[in-house]
Motif scaffolding. Structure first.
Motif, PDB file in Angstrom:
ATOM      1  N   ARG A 479       0.829  -1.210   0.000  1.00 22.15           N
ATOM      2  CA  ARG A 479       0.000   0.000   0.000  1.00 22.15           C
ATOM      3  C   ARG A 479       0.859   1.254   0.000  1.00 22.15           C
ATOM      4  O   ARG A 479       0.577   2.217  -0.725  1.00 22.15           O
ATOM      5  CB  ARG A 479      -0.924   0.000   1.222  1.00 22.15           C
ATOM      6  CG  ARG A 479      -2.035  -1.029   1.169  1.00 22.15           C
ATOM      7  CD  ARG A 479      -3.096  -0.727   2.222  1.00 22.15           C
ATOM      8  NE  ARG A 479      -2.520  -0.671   3.563  1.00 22.15           N
ATOM      9  CZ  ARG A 479      -2.377  -1.724   4.354  1.00 22.15           C
ATOM     10  NH1 ARG A 479      -2.768  -2.919   3.933  1.00 22.15           N
ATOM     11  NH2 ARG A 479      -1.859  -1.607   5.559  1.00 22.15           N
ATOM     12  N   ASP A 480       1.918   1.257   0.808  1.00 17.32           N
ATOM     13  CA  ASP A 480       2.778   2.440   0.887  1.00 17.32           C
ATOM     14  C   ASP A 480       3.479   2.712  -0.442  1.00 17.32           C
ATOM     15  O   ASP A 480       3.588   3.867  -0.882  1.00 17.32           O
ATOM     16  CB  ASP A 480       3.815   2.260   1.999  1.00 17.32           C
ATOM     17  CG  ASP A 480       3.170   2.199   3.379  1.00 17.32           C
ATOM     18  OD1 ASP A 480       2.022   2.675   3.505  1.00 17.32           O
ATOM     19  OD2 ASP A 480       3.803   1.667   4.309  1.00 17.32           O
ATOM     20  N   ILE A 481       3.958   1.653  -1.106  1.00 14.50           N
ATOM     21  CA  ILE A 481       4.631   1.845  -2.400  1.00 14.50           C
ATOM     22  C   ILE A 481       3.646   2.368  -3.439  1.00 14.50           C
ATOM     23  O   ILE A 481       3.960   3.285  -4.214  1.00 14.50           O
ATOM     24  CB  ILE A 481       5.276   0.519  -2.858  1.00 14.50           C
ATOM     25  CG1 ILE A 481       6.431   0.136  -1.917  1.00 14.50           C
ATOM     26  CG2 ILE A 481       5.785   0.641  -4.293  1.00 14.50           C
ATOM     27  CD1 ILE A 481       7.052  -1.210  -2.233  1.00 14.50           C
ATOM     28  N   ALA A 482       2.431   1.799  -3.470  1.00 15.71           N
ATOM     29  CA  ALA A 482       1.424   2.264  -4.434  1.00 15.71           C
ATOM     30  C   ALA A 482       1.093   3.731  -4.203  1.00 15.71           C
ATOM     31  O   ALA A 482       0.967   4.520  -5.152  1.00 15.71           O
ATOM     32  CB  ALA A 482       0.164   1.403  -4.322  1.00 15.71           C
ATOM     33  N   ARG A 483       0.969   4.125  -2.931  1.00 14.92           N
ATOM     34  CA  ARG A 483       0.659   5.527  -2.626  1.00 14.92           C
ATOM     35  C   ARG A 483       1.823   6.436  -3.037  1.00 14.92           C
ATOM     36  O   ARG A 483       1.612   7.526  -3.570  1.00 14.92           O
ATOM     37  CB  ARG A 483       0.367   5.666  -1.136  1.00 14.92           C
ATOM     38  CG  ARG A 483      -0.213   7.024  -0.749  1.00 14.92           C
ATOM     39  CD  ARG A 483      -0.539   7.088   0.734  1.00 14.92           C
ATOM     40  NE  ARG A 483      -1.522   6.091   1.100  1.00 14.92           N
ATOM     41  CZ  ARG A 483      -1.260   5.025   1.849  1.00 14.92           C
ATOM     42  NH1 ARG A 483      -0.034   4.820   2.301  1.00 14.92           N
ATOM     43  NH2 ARG A 483      -2.206   4.161   2.149  1.00 14.92           N
ATOM     44  N   LYS A 484       3.047   5.993  -2.807  1.00 14.15           N
ATOM     45  CA  LYS A 484       4.215   6.786  -3.182  1.00 14.15           C
ATOM     46  C   LYS A 484       4.311   6.943  -4.700  1.00 14.15           C
ATOM     47  O   LYS A 484       4.637   8.029  -5.210  1.00 14.15           O
ATOM     48  CB  LYS A 484       5.478   6.101  -2.638  1.00 14.15           C
ATOM     49  CG  LYS A 484       6.768   6.875  -2.877  1.00 14.15           C
ATOM     50  CD  LYS A 484       6.832   8.126  -2.035  1.00 14.15           C
ATOM     51  CE  LYS A 484       8.201   8.783  -2.142  1.00 14.15           C
ATOM     52  NZ  LYS A 484       8.269  10.065  -1.397  1.00 14.15           N
ATOM     53  N   VAL A 485       4.020   5.875  -5.433  1.00 10.16           N
ATOM     54  CA  VAL A 485       4.048   5.939  -6.902  1.00 10.16           C
ATOM     55  C   VAL A 485       2.994   6.925  -7.402  1.00 10.16           C
ATOM     56  O   VAL A 485       3.244   7.725  -8.314  1.00 10.16           O
ATOM     57  CB  VAL A 485       3.821   4.534  -7.497  1.00 10.16           C
ATOM     58  CG1 VAL A 485       3.593   4.616  -8.993  1.00 10.16           C
ATOM     59  CG2 VAL A 485       5.024   3.646  -7.207  1.00 10.16           C
ATOM     60  N   GLU A 486       1.793   6.892  -6.803  1.00 11.58           N
ATOM     61  CA  GLU A 486       0.732   7.817  -7.217  1.00 11.58           C
ATOM     62  C   GLU A 486       1.129   9.265  -6.975  1.00 11.58           C
ATOM     63  O   GLU A 486       0.795  10.151  -7.768  1.00 11.58           O
ATOM     64  CB  GLU A 486      -0.553   7.502  -6.455  1.00 11.58           C
ATOM     65  CG  GLU A 486      -1.191   6.179  -6.852  1.00 11.58           C
ATOM     66  CD  GLU A 486      -2.388   5.853  -5.978  1.00 11.58           C
ATOM     67  OE1 GLU A 486      -2.649   6.634  -5.036  1.00 11.58           O
ATOM     68  OE2 GLU A 486      -3.056   4.834  -6.225  1.00 11.58           O
ATOM     69  N   GLU A 487       1.835   9.520  -5.874  1.00  9.34           N
ATOM     70  CA  GLU A 487       2.179  10.896  -5.522  1.00  9.34           C
ATOM     71  C   GLU A 487       3.352  11.437  -6.338  1.00  9.34           C
ATOM     72  O   GLU A 487       3.364  12.620  -6.697  1.00  9.34           O
ATOM     73  CB  GLU A 487       2.520  10.976  -4.028  1.00  9.34           C
ATOM     74  CG  GLU A 487       1.322  10.714  -3.113  1.00  9.34           C
ATOM     75  CD  GLU A 487       1.732  10.662  -1.658  1.00  9.34           C
ATOM     76  OE1 GLU A 487       2.968  10.727  -1.396  1.00  9.34           O
ATOM     77  OE2 GLU A 487       0.849  10.551  -0.783  1.00  9.34           O
ATOM     78  N   ASP A 488       4.345  10.584  -6.653  1.00 10.33           N
ATOM     79  CA  ASP A 488       5.601  11.090  -7.219  1.00 10.33           C
ATOM     80  C   ASP A 488       5.742  10.885  -8.722  1.00 10.33           C
ATOM     81  O   ASP A 488       6.478  11.636  -9.372  1.00 10.33           O
ATOM     82  CB  ASP A 488       6.797  10.419  -6.519  1.00 10.33           C
ATOM     83  CG  ASP A 488       6.869  10.784  -5.044  1.00 10.33           C
ATOM     84  OD1 ASP A 488       6.138  11.708  -4.642  1.00 10.33           O
ATOM     85  OD2 ASP A 488       7.639  10.148  -4.306  1.00 10.33           O
ATOM     86  N   LEU A 489       5.074   9.884  -9.296  1.00 12.82           N
ATOM     87  CA  LEU A 489       5.316   9.543 -10.696  1.00 12.82           C
ATOM     88  C   LEU A 489       4.120   9.895 -11.563  1.00 12.82           C
ATOM     89  O   LEU A 489       2.989   9.964 -11.088  1.00 12.82           O
ATOM     90  CB  LEU A 489       5.628   8.043 -10.832  1.00 12.82           C
ATOM     91  CG  LEU A 489       6.828   7.518 -10.035  1.00 12.82           C
ATOM     92  CD1 LEU A 489       7.054   6.049 -10.340  1.00 12.82           C
ATOM     93  CD2 LEU A 489       8.089   8.328 -10.340  1.00 12.82           C
ATOM     94  N   VAL A 490       4.398  10.109 -12.849  1.00 11.08           N
ATOM     95  CA  VAL A 490       3.357  10.335 -13.855  1.00 11.08           C
ATOM     96  C   VAL A 490       3.369   9.143 -14.796  1.00 11.08           C
ATOM     97  O   VAL A 490       4.401   8.817 -15.384  1.00 11.08           O
ATOM     98  CB  VAL A 490       3.609  11.642 -14.636  1.00 11.08           C
ATOM     99  CG1 VAL A 490       2.542  11.821 -15.707  1.00 11.08           C
ATOM    100  CG2 VAL A 490       3.625  12.830 -13.690  1.00 11.08           C
ATOM    101  N   PHE A 491       2.225   8.478 -14.953  1.00  8.76           N
ATOM    102  CA  PHE A 491       2.187   7.252 -15.739  1.00  8.76           C
ATOM    103  C   PHE A 491       0.798   7.082 -16.340  1.00  8.76           C
ATOM    104  O   PHE A 491      -0.194   7.553 -15.786  1.00  8.76           O
ATOM    105  CB  PHE A 491       2.516   6.037 -14.853  1.00  8.76           C
ATOM    106  CG  PHE A 491       1.671   5.938 -13.627  1.00  8.76           C
ATOM    107  CD1 PHE A 491       0.470   5.238 -13.632  1.00  8.76           C
ATOM    108  CD2 PHE A 491       2.058   6.566 -12.452  1.00  8.76           C
ATOM    109  CE1 PHE A 491      -0.311   5.158 -12.503  1.00  8.76           C
ATOM    110  CE2 PHE A 491       1.277   6.490 -11.308  1.00  8.76           C
ATOM    111  CZ  PHE A 491       0.093   5.775 -11.343  1.00  8.76           C
ATOM    112  N   PRO A 492       0.709   6.416 -17.489  1.00  8.93           N
ATOM    113  CA  PRO A 492      -0.607   6.151 -18.088  1.00  8.93           C
ATOM    114  C   PRO A 492      -1.253   4.922 -17.446  1.00  8.93           C
ATOM    115  O   PRO A 492      -0.576   3.982 -17.033  1.00  8.93           O
ATOM    116  CB  PRO A 492      -0.271   5.895 -19.563  1.00  8.93           C
ATOM    117  CG  PRO A 492       1.109   5.323 -19.529  1.00  8.93           C
ATOM    118  CD  PRO A 492       1.813   5.998 -18.371  1.00  8.93           C
ATOM    119  N   GLY A 493      -2.570   4.918 -17.375  1.00  9.11           N
ATOM    120  CA  GLY A 493      -3.276   3.745 -16.863  1.00  9.11           C
ATOM    121  C   GLY A 493      -3.012   3.525 -15.391  1.00  9.11           C
ATOM    122  O   GLY A 493      -3.081   4.445 -14.585  1.00  9.11           O
TER     123      GLY A 493
END
Length: 510
Positions: A479-493
């Protein structure tokens, strides 16, 4: 004669005097009767008044007697009540004196007991201090250290129980949600049979031979300057054989220049007047093509009542590409997907389809108006009378939070259309950088051993150290990694985060 007159006068006077005397006698008799009658009436009135006086006096005496008797009775009752109250107060006073004596005795007894209790408390405190000291000596911990240890253990147990419960609930809800979402999206994608859009914009015009380059340039460059000034496009003529490159941020102007240039090359007559004529014809043809493309898109998706200006802007998207994907075809696909998903979950189909068709209409003006295309498109929709929910769908199709279910549907359809294999192109450097950023984000967490981005960056698999993280901690880490990816990275889908915890015990048989 005088005597006769005198006698006549005397006779008259005598007659008058006699009449007056008679009248006076009569009047006195009448008045006497009236006086007697008045006296009789006065006597009657006086007698009646005397009787009334006696009656009133008798009544007054009786009333006075009654009042005096009532007053005496009331005074007697009040005296009796006062005597009763006096006796009652005397009794209460005696009782209070007795209670005061009893309370005083109890107070003295309590004071003595309080002294005894204070002595006992002092003895207990001394024993408590001795016991605590003995426990500290035995355990090797102070009271504060022991309390902190107990609190820490309680927090760890509560955190572990909470993580376990959260893991179970997430697993249960994810299974249900994923099944429903997979069913709806799969059904919508299967119902939508569209070709993968792979065409890209071209800014290259082929020439029959290299001599045509000189004719395009013209004497002292007048032809190429005329063409550039009329179309607003930069024309690049270099050493590349039989090729002319067109450069412009506006795809419509670039298409006008391409069409005019191809017709000039085909016609062979290249001069400023002919260039102006060909450019005007190309503009008319492109405008008709844009209008037909916009109308055809509304026919294909089954929508009507859209403002003609929005239809024209939709047609302009025919010449607009994003990551190699044609924006008009992408908008049609998003519209159809939105309508299908809305029908499956019971949302407003019309609102979803309008939002899907117009969600990227702002890209037709991004080269003219500053700002994000979502905001530009939303303002256009609001200006030309599109309903409020469709306006929100256009405005929020790149946001994480959505005001309506239709807005969420349009955003999901946009992600599905853009995420299809072959729908969009990405440079190699950007692709490698995106995968590296994804792996670095996962490795940045404690307890992570390795991280691998797979499936073109749509999944990251994280290997953790089994000695540092347990099974419950693995769920929290995901959960923490998914939240960090959502906050810091820009990605499609979307990106799937998989945390793997593995313990291996190896022995060798000899």
């Amino acid at each position: 004669m005088e005597l006769v007159i005198f006698l006549a006068v005397l006779a008259v006077l005598g007659i008058v005097g006699t009449g007056a005397t008679v009248w006076l006698l009569y009047r006195s008799r009448v008045d006497g009767k009236r006086v007697e009658n008045a006296k009789e009436e006065a006597s009657s009135v006086i007698a009646l008044a005397e009787d009334e006086k006696r009656r009133i006096l008798l009544e007054a005496q009786e009333e006075v007697l009654k009042l005096r008797n009532a007053g005496e009775n009331e005074i007697k009752e009040q005296r009796q009540e006062l005597n009763r109250l006096e006796r009652r107060y005397l009794q209460r006073e005696e009782q209070l004196e007795q209670k005061n004596e009893t309370l005083e005795k109890q107070r003295i007894a309590l004071t003595e007991k309080e002294s005894e209790v204070d002595k006992a408390v002092e003895e207990v405190n001394e024993l408590k201090v001795q016991q605590i000291q003995a426990l500290e000596d035995t355990a090797g911990l102070s009271v504060e250290e022991a309390r902190e240890l107990v609190v820490r253990e309680g927090e760890e147990k509560a955190r572990h129980e909470l993580s376990r419960r959260t893991y179970d609930l997430e697993r249960e809800y994810k299974l249900t949600a994923e099944e429903n979402a997979r069913r709806i999206i799969t059904l919508a994608i299967n119902r939508l049979a569209t070709d993968v859009v792979s065409e890209t914009t071209t800014s290259i015009v082929s020439l029959p031979n290299d001599e045509m380059k000189g004719r395009l340039i013209g004497r002292e460059g007048r032809n190429i300057r005329a063409l550039e000034s009329m179309t607003g496009v930069d024309i690049v003529i270099d050493d590349t054989p039989e090729i002319v490159t067109l450069s412009c941020f506006d795809p419509v102007r670039r298409e006008v220049a391409r069409l005019a240039l191809e017709r000039l090359v085909s016609d062979g007559r290249i001069q400023p007047a002919r260039i102006e004529d060909m450019v005007n014809r190309a503009q008319v043809d492109i405008e008709q093509t844009i209008w037909k493309a916009g109308e055809q898109s509304t026919f294909d998706v089954g929508l009507s009542g859209i403002d003609p200006e929005l239809i024209r802007l939709l047609g302009q998207l025919k010449y607009r590409f994003s990551y190699g994907e044609n924006v008009l075809k992408h908008s049609i696909e998003v519209c159809l997907l939105s309508g299908m998903m809305a029908s499956e979950i019971g949302a407003n189909i019309q609102v979803s389809k309008i939002g899907g068709l117009l969600h990227d209409v702002g890209k037709a003006l991004t080269h003219e108006v500053a700002g994000p295309h979502a905001e530009i498109g939303a303002e256009l929709a609001k200006k030309y009378g599109i309903n409020h929910n469709s306006y929100l769908s256009i405005l929020e199709h790149h946001d994480d939070d959505h005001s309506t279910i239709e807005s969420f549907i349009v955003a999901s359809a946009d992600a599905i259309s853009a995420a299809r294999p072959g729908a969009r192109k990405e440079s190699l450097d950007q692709y490698v950088k995106r995968l590296r950023d994804l792996e670095d984000t996962a490795i940045g967490f404690g307890g992570v051993d390795k991280a691998f981005a797979i499936q073109a960056g749509r999944e990251v698999r994280v290997m953790v150290k089994p000695t540092d993280i347990d099974d419950i901690g693995s769920a929290a880490l995901a959960r923490d990694i998914a939240r960090k990816v959502e906050e810091d990275l820009v990605f499609p889908g979307q990106i799937k985060v998989t945390v793997i915890r593995e313990t291996r015990n190896v022995e060798v048989a000899r």
